[in-house]
Design an enzyme around this catalytic site. Sequence first.
Site, PDB file in Angstrom:
ATOM      1  N   LYS A 157    -100.175  49.271 -19.178  1.00  0.00           N
ATOM      2  CA  LYS A 157     -99.123  48.514 -19.879  1.00  0.00           C
ATOM      3  C   LYS A 157     -99.230  48.929 -21.348  1.00  0.00           C
ATOM      4  O   LYS A 157     -99.869  48.261 -22.164  1.00  0.00           O
ATOM      5  CB  LYS A 157     -99.344  47.017 -19.681  1.00  0.00           C
ATOM      6  CG  LYS A 157     -98.155  46.153 -20.068  1.00  0.00           C
ATOM      7  CD  LYS A 157     -98.355  44.721 -19.570  1.00  0.00           C
ATOM      8  CE  LYS A 157     -97.373  43.756 -20.195  1.00  0.00           C
ATOM      9  NZ  LYS A 157     -95.970  43.967 -19.829  1.00  0.00           N
TER      10      LYS A 157
HETATM   11  N1  PPE Z   1     -92.624  45.430 -15.139  1.00  0.00           N
HETATM   12  C1  PPE Z   1     -92.568  45.596 -16.478  1.00  0.00           C
HETATM   13  C2  PPE Z   1     -91.993  46.836 -17.027  1.00  0.00           C
HETATM   14  C3  PPE Z   1     -93.040  44.587 -17.307  1.00  0.00           C
HETATM   15  O1  PPE Z   1     -92.978  44.744 -18.630  1.00  0.00           O
HETATM   16  C4  PPE Z   1     -93.563  43.395 -16.754  1.00  0.00           C
HETATM   17  C5  PPE Z   1     -94.063  42.296 -17.633  1.00  0.00           C
HETATM   18  C6  PPE Z   1     -93.611  43.275 -15.352  1.00  0.00           C
HETATM   19  C7  PPE Z   1     -93.145  44.325 -14.587  1.00  0.00           C
HETATM   20  C8  PPE Z   1     -94.215  42.069 -14.682  1.00  0.00           C
HETATM   21  O2  PPE Z   1     -95.611  42.014 -14.887  1.00  0.00           O
HETATM   22  P1  PPE Z   1     -96.418  40.652 -14.884  1.00  0.00           P
HETATM   23  O3  PPE Z   1     -96.089  39.924 -16.149  1.00  0.00           O
HETATM   24  O4  PPE Z   1     -97.831  41.051 -14.822  1.00  0.00           O
HETATM   25  O5  PPE Z   1     -95.990  39.888 -13.694  1.00  0.00           O
HETATM   26  N2  PPE Z   1     -93.403  42.173 -18.860  1.00  0.00           N
HETATM   27  C9  PPE Z   1     -94.003  41.413 -19.933  1.00  0.00           C
HETATM   28  C10 PPE Z   1     -93.344  41.696 -21.264  1.00  0.00           C
HETATM   29  C11 PPE Z   1     -91.943  41.246 -21.427  1.00  0.00           C
HETATM   30  C12 PPE Z   1     -91.471  41.427 -22.837  1.00  0.00           C
HETATM   31  O6  PPE Z   1     -90.258  41.306 -23.065  1.00  0.00           O
HETATM   32  O7  PPE Z   1     -92.286  41.638 -23.732  1.00  0.00           O
HETATM   33  C13 PPE Z   1     -94.083  39.935 -19.591  1.00  0.00           C
HETATM   34  O8  PPE Z   1     -93.421  39.466 -18.679  1.00  0.00           O
HETATM   35  O9  PPE Z   1     -94.844  39.244 -20.265  1.00  0.00           O
END
Ligand code: PPE
Length: 305
Positions: A157
């Site tokens: 990430k």
């Molecule tokens: N895909 C991406 C590209 C992504 O950024 C997130 C989280 C997810 C999937 C889901 O991951 P998880 O939170 O572990 O379930 N995105 C983070 C950032 C958003 C933002 O605008 O900044 C979040 O949800 O915190």
Amino acid sequence: MINTQKIWMDGKLVDHDDAKIHVLSHVIHYGSGFFEGIRSYDTPKGAAIFRLDEHIKRLFDSCKIYRTEVPFTEEEVKDGIMEVLKANNLKGSYIRPLIYRGYAQLGVNPLTCPVNVMVSAWEWGAYLGEEALKYGIKAQTSSWRRLAPNTMPTMAKASGNYLSSQLIKMEALENGYDEGIALDYQGNVSEGSGENLFAIRDGVIYTPTITASALVGITRDSIIKIAEYLGYKIVEQNIPREFLYVADEIFLTGTAAEVTPVSFIDGIKIGKGERGPVTEKIQDLYFKIVRGEFTLDENWLTFIK
Ligand code: PPE
């Protein structure tokens, strides 16, 4: 401006206005940062952080992939998060730790720059709006593909990855949609700009495998376990774009987005064009779990000491 008072920088709490870094910091020029989005919720037993251990593990995994030695332990970063929540008097919050290459030299090689760590937290409501949680959003298939394997690792990430997300998001908003859903390099469904995707057809729940350039979402993992608990069959597989059009229900998951139904994609109505019954059941249980009203796994909540 973000409404928060104290930010943790390299082990110390500093005032919002003093939480600054140099413009020649490596991260600004080359995207060399690794971050998490974590939520805490107010529960009947006090404020608790949802799946803290898994988020911190993924944060350190992201650093490892990029050969980044973190000058703090996982425990120290967790303590930093606790300090920030207490100093800002937060119960329900969005927590953002970031590990980044700071200032020493410029030039692509990050190894010449120090590794800095910061943690901030603030109140952040529904990512795509309260209405979205209830009625669903309108999404488009993005013309931008997600990162291909052997280009940039999507298991990390990393800040730089979010240039891809920004293109997906801006295009969707410009075209009048709430969110964009990107395909992977082969044309299969990958994920939203900041969310994983689930599609339901004939009672079976499908989600792309992480080899489809999707982030290893922690909400994704929670939803798989919740769906299994509820007795649904979950299948991780390649999903062609058109499968979305003929799905009975679709929803997106993420720490920020939580469980957000999708009611239209590319102008095509998904199911009845509203939050579907399976989505609602899963969403309900998800909110009960994060709010401490139901326990599926007691390790999922870390109470603020
Ligand atoms: N895909 C991406 C590209 C992504 O950024 C997130 C989280 C997810 C999937 C889901 O991951 P998880 O939170 O572990 O379930 N995105 C983070 C950032 C958003 C933002 O605008 O900044 C979040 O949800 O915190």
